[in-house]
Design a protein around this motif. Structure first.
Motif, PDB file in Angstrom:
ATOM      1  N   VAL A  90       0.812  -1.227   0.000  1.00 51.35           N
ATOM      2  CA  VAL A  90       0.000   0.000   0.000  1.00 51.35           C
ATOM      3  C   VAL A  90       0.840   1.269   0.000  1.00 51.35           C
ATOM      4  O   VAL A  90       0.295   2.369   0.095  1.00 51.35           O
ATOM      5  CB  VAL A  90      -0.969   0.020   1.206  1.00 51.35           C
ATOM      6  N   ARG A  91       2.136   1.152  -0.152  1.00 49.41           N
ATOM      7  CA  ARG A  91       3.040   2.296  -0.016  1.00 49.41           C
ATOM      8  C   ARG A  91       2.736   3.445  -0.971  1.00 49.41           C
ATOM      9  O   ARG A  91       3.023   4.589  -0.672  1.00 49.41           O
ATOM     10  CB  ARG A  91       4.489   1.855  -0.149  1.00 49.41           C
ATOM     11  N   GLU A  92       2.165   3.163  -2.143  1.00 43.38           N
ATOM     12  CA  GLU A  92       1.916   4.211  -3.136  1.00 43.38           C
ATOM     13  C   GLU A  92       0.474   4.704  -3.143  1.00 43.38           C
ATOM     14  O   GLU A  92       0.127   5.564  -3.940  1.00 43.38           O
ATOM     15  CB  GLU A  92       2.323   3.708  -4.517  1.00 43.38           C
ATOM     16  N   LEU A  93      -0.351   4.159  -2.239  1.00 45.40           N
ATOM     17  CA  LEU A  93      -1.741   4.612  -2.159  1.00 45.40           C
ATOM     18  C   LEU A  93      -1.813   5.943  -1.424  1.00 45.40           C
ATOM     19  O   LEU A  93      -0.919   6.275  -0.635  1.00 45.40           O
ATOM     20  CB  LEU A  93      -2.593   3.578  -1.418  1.00 45.40           C
ATOM     21  N   ARG A  97      -4.322  -1.653   3.911  1.00 47.35           N
ATOM     22  CA  ARG A  97      -3.349  -2.524   4.581  1.00 47.35           C
ATOM     23  C   ARG A  97      -4.083  -3.552   5.447  1.00 47.35           C
ATOM     24  O   ARG A  97      -3.776  -4.748   5.413  1.00 47.35           O
ATOM     25  CB  ARG A  97      -2.387  -1.698   5.431  1.00 47.35           C
ATOM     26  N   MET A  98      -5.089  -3.114   6.184  1.00 52.13           N
ATOM     27  CA  MET A  98      -5.859  -4.033   7.022  1.00 52.13           C
ATOM     28  C   MET A  98      -6.627  -5.047   6.174  1.00 52.13           C
ATOM     29  O   MET A  98      -6.740  -6.216   6.534  1.00 52.13           O
ATOM     30  CB  MET A  98      -6.811  -3.257   7.936  1.00 52.13           C
ATOM     31  N   ALA A  99      -7.156  -4.609   5.055  1.00 53.00           N
ATOM     32  CA  ALA A  99      -7.881  -5.531   4.169  1.00 53.00           C
ATOM     33  C   ALA A  99      -6.933  -6.597   3.616  1.00 53.00           C
ATOM     34  O   ALA A  99      -7.282  -7.787   3.573  1.00 53.00           O
ATOM     35  CB  ALA A  99      -8.544  -4.763   3.033  1.00 53.00           C
TER      36      ALA A  99
END
Length: 188
Positions: free
Chosen positions: A115-118, A127-129
């Motif tokens: 998720v770093r680029e979201l 991230r939790m999903a």
């Protein structure tokens, strides 16, 4: 990511091309381990012996099998670790579903990396999903593997897609009348 020969893991120097050891996974471009290519092995350990007795420390210490798993991998891959050319992660779990601290760290790190680029606003939700999804998949795979190891004659639990006659047998079960009548509406 996938199984890779020890000699092919990131082009390791000092590992003979004829080396038959294999890692379960290999990841390049993953910055959580100091920028080194990540290699690793997965293992499932039981807190009980084959006689059903608890292993030393298993009754009192959660994850008591993990230090032994680490020692086994250190013996097998010690020269690769010592090269300093790769980072190694032991993805260990116990048959009851406990995961090693290295496995926990790796999955959390992968979720952060994914998720770093979201946009920051939605990063935590995604991230939790991912974590929920991946732990669900890993937990089911672990239990399928444990079940398959208990009854080797059960072809439905073996790796791969079941044969069509087994699928037909399962599908025909839906035509067997139930001993009670459901009050739920039929779907389709």
């Amino acid at each position: 990511c996938g199984r890779v020969d020890a000699a092919g893991a990131g082009g390791l120097l000092g590992v003979a091309p004829a080396d038959k050891r294999r890692f379960d996974y290999n990841m390049d471009g993953f910055d959580e381990y100091g920028g080194l290519p990540l290699v690793g092995d997965a293992t499932i350990r039981s807190p009980c012996t084959s006689l059903g007795e608890p292993r030393p420390g298993a009754a009192d210490n959660d994850g008591s099998t993990f230090p032994g798993a680490r020692r086994d991998k250190d013996k097998k891959y010690g020269d690769v670790f010592a090269s300093g050319q790769v980072a190694f992660s032991l993805f260990a779990c116990e048959t009851g579903g406990r995961w090693s601290s290295e496995a926990l760290f790796l999955i959390r790190a992968l979720a952060r990396w994914r998720v770093r680029e979201l946009p920051v606003l939605i990063r935590t939700s995604f991230r939790m999903a991912y974590l929920r999804r991946w732990w669900g998949l890993l937990s089911c795979t672990l239990q399928d593997s444990v079940a398959a190891s208990l009854d080797l004659s059960d072809r439905l639990l073996q790796r791969g897609f079941p044969a069509s006659d087994e699928i037909d047998a399962l599908a025909s079960l839906r035509d067997i009348p139930l001993p009670f009548h459901s009050r739920l509406p039929l779907n389709g």
